[in-house]
Scaffold this active site. Sequence first.
Site, PDB file in Angstrom:
ATOM      1  N   SER A  87       1.069  23.968  26.827  1.00 13.88           N
ATOM      2  CA  SER A  87       1.697  23.737  25.514  1.00 13.88           C
ATOM      3  C   SER A  87       1.424  24.943  24.627  1.00 13.88           C
ATOM      4  O   SER A  87       2.313  25.729  24.346  1.00 13.88           O
ATOM      5  CB  SER A  87       1.176  22.446  24.884  1.00 13.88           C
ATOM      6  OG  SER A  87       1.671  21.334  25.593  1.00 13.88           O
ATOM      7  N   TYR A 448     -13.300  22.201  24.364  1.00 12.44           N
ATOM      8  CA  TYR A 448     -13.991  23.487  24.491  1.00 12.44           C
ATOM      9  C   TYR A 448     -14.382  23.614  25.969  1.00 12.44           C
ATOM     10  O   TYR A 448     -15.545  23.714  26.331  1.00 12.44           O
ATOM     11  CB  TYR A 448     -15.218  23.548  23.578  1.00 12.44           C
ATOM     12  CG  TYR A 448     -14.889  23.469  22.099  1.00 12.44           C
ATOM     13  CD1 TYR A 448     -13.627  23.805  21.622  1.00 12.44           C
ATOM     14  CD2 TYR A 448     -15.848  23.067  21.157  1.00 12.44           C
ATOM     15  CE1 TYR A 448     -13.313  23.719  20.271  1.00 12.44           C
ATOM     16  CE2 TYR A 448     -15.544  22.994  19.803  1.00 12.44           C
ATOM     17  CZ  TYR A 448     -14.275  23.321  19.373  1.00 12.44           C
ATOM     18  OH  TYR A 448     -13.971  23.242  18.040  1.00 12.44           O
TER      19      TYR A 448
HETATM   20  P1  FDA Z   1      -3.080  24.632  26.782  1.00 10.03           P
HETATM   21  O1  FDA Z   1      -1.609  24.702  26.803  1.00 10.03           O
HETATM   22  O2  FDA Z   1      -3.839  25.759  27.370  1.00 10.03           O
HETATM   23  O3  FDA Z   1      -3.537  23.261  27.421  1.00 10.03           O
HETATM   24  C1  FDA Z   1      -4.887  22.839  27.479  1.00 10.03           C
HETATM   25  C2  FDA Z   1      -5.030  21.768  28.582  1.00 10.03           C
HETATM   26  O4  FDA Z   1      -4.159  20.676  28.312  1.00 10.03           O
HETATM   27  C3  FDA Z   1      -4.631  22.275  29.965  1.00 10.03           C
HETATM   28  O5  FDA Z   1      -5.372  21.560  30.941  1.00 10.03           O
HETATM   29  C4  FDA Z   1      -3.175  21.877  30.064  1.00 10.03           C
HETATM   30  O6  FDA Z   1      -2.683  21.775  31.379  1.00 10.03           O
HETATM   31  C5  FDA Z   1      -3.170  20.540  29.350  1.00 10.03           C
HETATM   32  N1  FDA Z   1      -1.885  20.284  28.702  1.00 10.03           N
HETATM   33  C6  FDA Z   1      -1.290  21.040  27.753  1.00 10.03           C
HETATM   34  N2  FDA Z   1      -0.145  20.465  27.366  1.00 10.03           N
HETATM   35  C7  FDA Z   1       0.003  19.343  28.092  1.00 10.03           C
HETATM   36  C8  FDA Z   1       1.004  18.338  28.156  1.00 10.03           C
HETATM   37  N3  FDA Z   1       2.069  18.391  27.361  1.00 10.03           N
HETATM   38  N4  FDA Z   1       0.851  17.324  29.028  1.00 10.03           N
HETATM   39  C9  FDA Z   1      -0.228  17.264  29.850  1.00 10.03           C
HETATM   40  N5  FDA Z   1      -1.220  18.176  29.826  1.00 10.03           N
HETATM   41  C10 FDA Z   1      -1.103  19.214  28.959  1.00 10.03           C
HETATM   42  N6  FDA Z   1     -10.201  22.409  19.130  1.00 10.03           N
HETATM   43  C11 FDA Z   1     -10.493  21.536  18.126  1.00 10.03           C
HETATM   44  O7  FDA Z   1     -10.647  20.335  18.361  1.00 10.03           O
HETATM   45  N7  FDA Z   1     -10.590  21.993  16.840  1.00 10.03           N
HETATM   46  C12 FDA Z   1     -10.395  23.284  16.497  1.00 10.03           C
HETATM   47  O8  FDA Z   1     -10.467  23.636  15.319  1.00 10.03           O
HETATM   48  C13 FDA Z   1     -10.122  24.220  17.550  1.00 10.03           C
HETATM   49  N8  FDA Z   1      -9.965  25.559  17.288  1.00 10.03           N
HETATM   50  C14 FDA Z   1      -9.626  26.436  18.307  1.00 10.03           C
HETATM   51  C15 FDA Z   1      -9.433  27.789  18.032  1.00 10.03           C
HETATM   52  C16 FDA Z   1      -9.091  28.669  19.050  1.00 10.03           C
HETATM   53  C17 FDA Z   1      -8.881  30.129  18.729  1.00 10.03           C
HETATM   54  C18 FDA Z   1      -8.950  28.194  20.373  1.00 10.03           C
HETATM   55  C19 FDA Z   1      -8.590  29.146  21.494  1.00 10.03           C
HETATM   56  C20 FDA Z   1      -9.130  26.846  20.653  1.00 10.03           C
HETATM   57  C21 FDA Z   1      -9.490  25.950  19.631  1.00 10.03           C
HETATM   58  N9  FDA Z   1      -9.699  24.599  19.892  1.00 10.03           N
HETATM   59  C22 FDA Z   1     -10.005  23.733  18.871  1.00 10.03           C
HETATM   60  C23 FDA Z   1      -9.607  24.091  21.269  1.00 10.03           C
HETATM   61  C24 FDA Z   1      -8.229  23.491  21.567  1.00 10.03           C
HETATM   62  O9  FDA Z   1      -8.125  22.239  20.940  1.00 10.03           O
HETATM   63  C25 FDA Z   1      -8.044  23.317  23.079  1.00 10.03           C
HETATM   64  O10 FDA Z   1      -8.147  24.556  23.733  1.00 10.03           O
HETATM   65  C26 FDA Z   1      -6.735  22.626  23.411  1.00 10.03           C
HETATM   66  O11 FDA Z   1      -6.791  22.058  24.699  1.00 10.03           O
HETATM   67  C27 FDA Z   1      -5.583  23.599  23.334  1.00 10.03           C
HETATM   68  O12 FDA Z   1      -4.353  22.984  23.529  1.00 10.03           O
HETATM   69  P2  FDA Z   1      -3.118  23.919  23.935  1.00 10.03           P
HETATM   70  O13 FDA Z   1      -1.941  23.039  24.147  1.00 10.03           O
HETATM   71  O14 FDA Z   1      -3.005  25.051  23.002  1.00 10.03           O
HETATM   72  O15 FDA Z   1      -3.650  24.522  25.295  1.00 10.03           O
END
Ligand code: FDA
Length: 507
Positions: A87, A448
């Site tokens: 995502s 994390y």
């Molecule tokens: P990404 O796309 O990488 O997905 C993360 C995981 O979820 C993977 O295993 C993926 O396969 C799965 N996934 C994604 N979309 C999916 C879907 N639609 N269906 C099924 N599985 C799916 N956290 C927090 O609680 N508070 C905060 O303030 C922050 N701040 C922060 C800052 C920075 C710079 C980073 C890099 C990260 C954070 N985080 C955070 C952590 C963040 O919440 C965590 O990394 C999330 O999983 C990111 O979601 P994404 O969709 O961006 O990641």
Amino acid sequence: CTTSNSISESFLQCFSSHIHSNSSSKIILTKHSSAYSSVLQSSIQNLRFLNTSTPKPEAIITPFKHSHVQAAVICSKKEGIQIRTRSGGHDYEGLSYVSTTPFIMIDLFELRSIDIDIENEIAWVESGATLGELYYAIAQKSKVYGFPAGTCPTIGVGGHISGGGFGSLFRKYGLAADNVLDAKIVDVNGRVLDRKSMGEELFWAIRGGGGSSFGVILSWKLRLVPVPPSVTGYMESKTIEQGATKLVSKWQAIADRIPEGNFLRLVLQVENGTNGGKTIQVVFNFLFLETYKELLPWMKENFPELNLDQTAFTEMSWIESVLFLANFPINETEVLLQRTQQSRSFFKAKSDYVTEPISEAGLEGLYQRMLQLDTSMLILSPFGGRMSEISESEIPFPHRKGNLYEIQYYVTWDDDKETKKHISWTRMVYGYMAAYVSKSPRAAYLNYRDLDLGTDKDANTSYAQATIWGLSYFKNNFRRLAQVKTLVDPGNFFRNEQSIPVLRSGE
Ligand code: FDA
């Protein structure tokens, strides 16, 4: 099987026939497509996973209809190729876009519609939207509603909500996952299910258990929460020479017990000291859901040592506070629509939960270790408030009552040659902190993600083997997650290095 150069012909045929169109070349990017690299790299946050040796997907699927996701799941399963769903790409260990077995990546960035309904205090948001886009869309409709989720605007809604999700409002309203009312998911058979058709067990599991073990989550129905027209931010820093340690001790004694609308975050980092050497600086990064006038008596009573001059406080709307906490100028709300981070680096992070205040001697030992690396950083987020009222089994995220605060250890670097040194540092500090944090299990936060906790060796990893990492993230909820997994995906199609295991007979 896949051809040597890219995804197999039979996958492409399967996909085209399921989407009833011959336009699949616009949706499937093979390694030969001109957009393949730019799409792959677009949301990679951690440079550790952006080099030539990192395994790449055989193809990237960029669905813009739900039926495209269904086709991707059906055809991947048929062809026996793994899926990774991305995502926002913020996964700390890159699990949404890296796998050592051949895989395709579904990148949901085209599925990011947001529908805000202020009258009924709800929103439907597709998984590919970022938190910044969600917050912006809410503010376009109302200045007195928000959503309790993370502080970094480029995070994807899909991974964040399915892993928990906390930010400045969580002491008042709980996690993002606590505020989900319904969801749509594509299951292992390619069906689109909502809360009613998926059932309460799967609906429970995807709110904090991580989406990637259960399917592809298409969208979420969220409960919007009221916020006051004016909130107040506070930012001030003190070095240890300026008495920061006493203030951290004071903070530890009260931060989880103060009124639940208030969020007093601390950031510990390395700074240049006055004598030419290095020192530890503590940044007091607070957000109050009240005006400066209302909160000043409380600050005077609890933190008279801090600068209480009005200039240290910023009164603003809630949407401006999103920018404030993300370190942007508060009038630049359009920044929230930028999907990529302005700068990216190599990083490694770990997490811990603190249930007893850490002694001053303990803090001093921590400072000594932090001083070994210029970019070492710790973020301390106080719990309590609403978080203590929600039961540990309400959703899979179990870290509730009894936690004073959560620590995130976070270290960045700019050159791959430095990777080993920095990762060793996080392990060394984590080892030191064992004496001061939660035990049996030593708890950790799924969002994390930390593969040092342990990984599933293969698709047949047993429940018992997976408890090495699973109990840290989920405590007593881990078995129930495995039961849901066994029910909805018994063949373990949706898997990664830390996915929920299928229970084998007798387990
Ligand atoms: P990404 O796309 O990488 O997905 C993360 C995981 O979820 C993977 O295993 C993926 O396969 C799965 N996934 C994604 N979309 C999916 C879907 N639609 N269906 C099924 N599985 C799916 N956290 C927090 O609680 N508070 C905060 O303030 C922050 N701040 C922060 C800052 C920075 C710079 C980073 C890099 C990260 C954070 N985080 C955070 C952590 C963040 O919440 C965590 O990394 C999330 O999983 C990111 O979601 P994404 O969709 O961006 O990641």
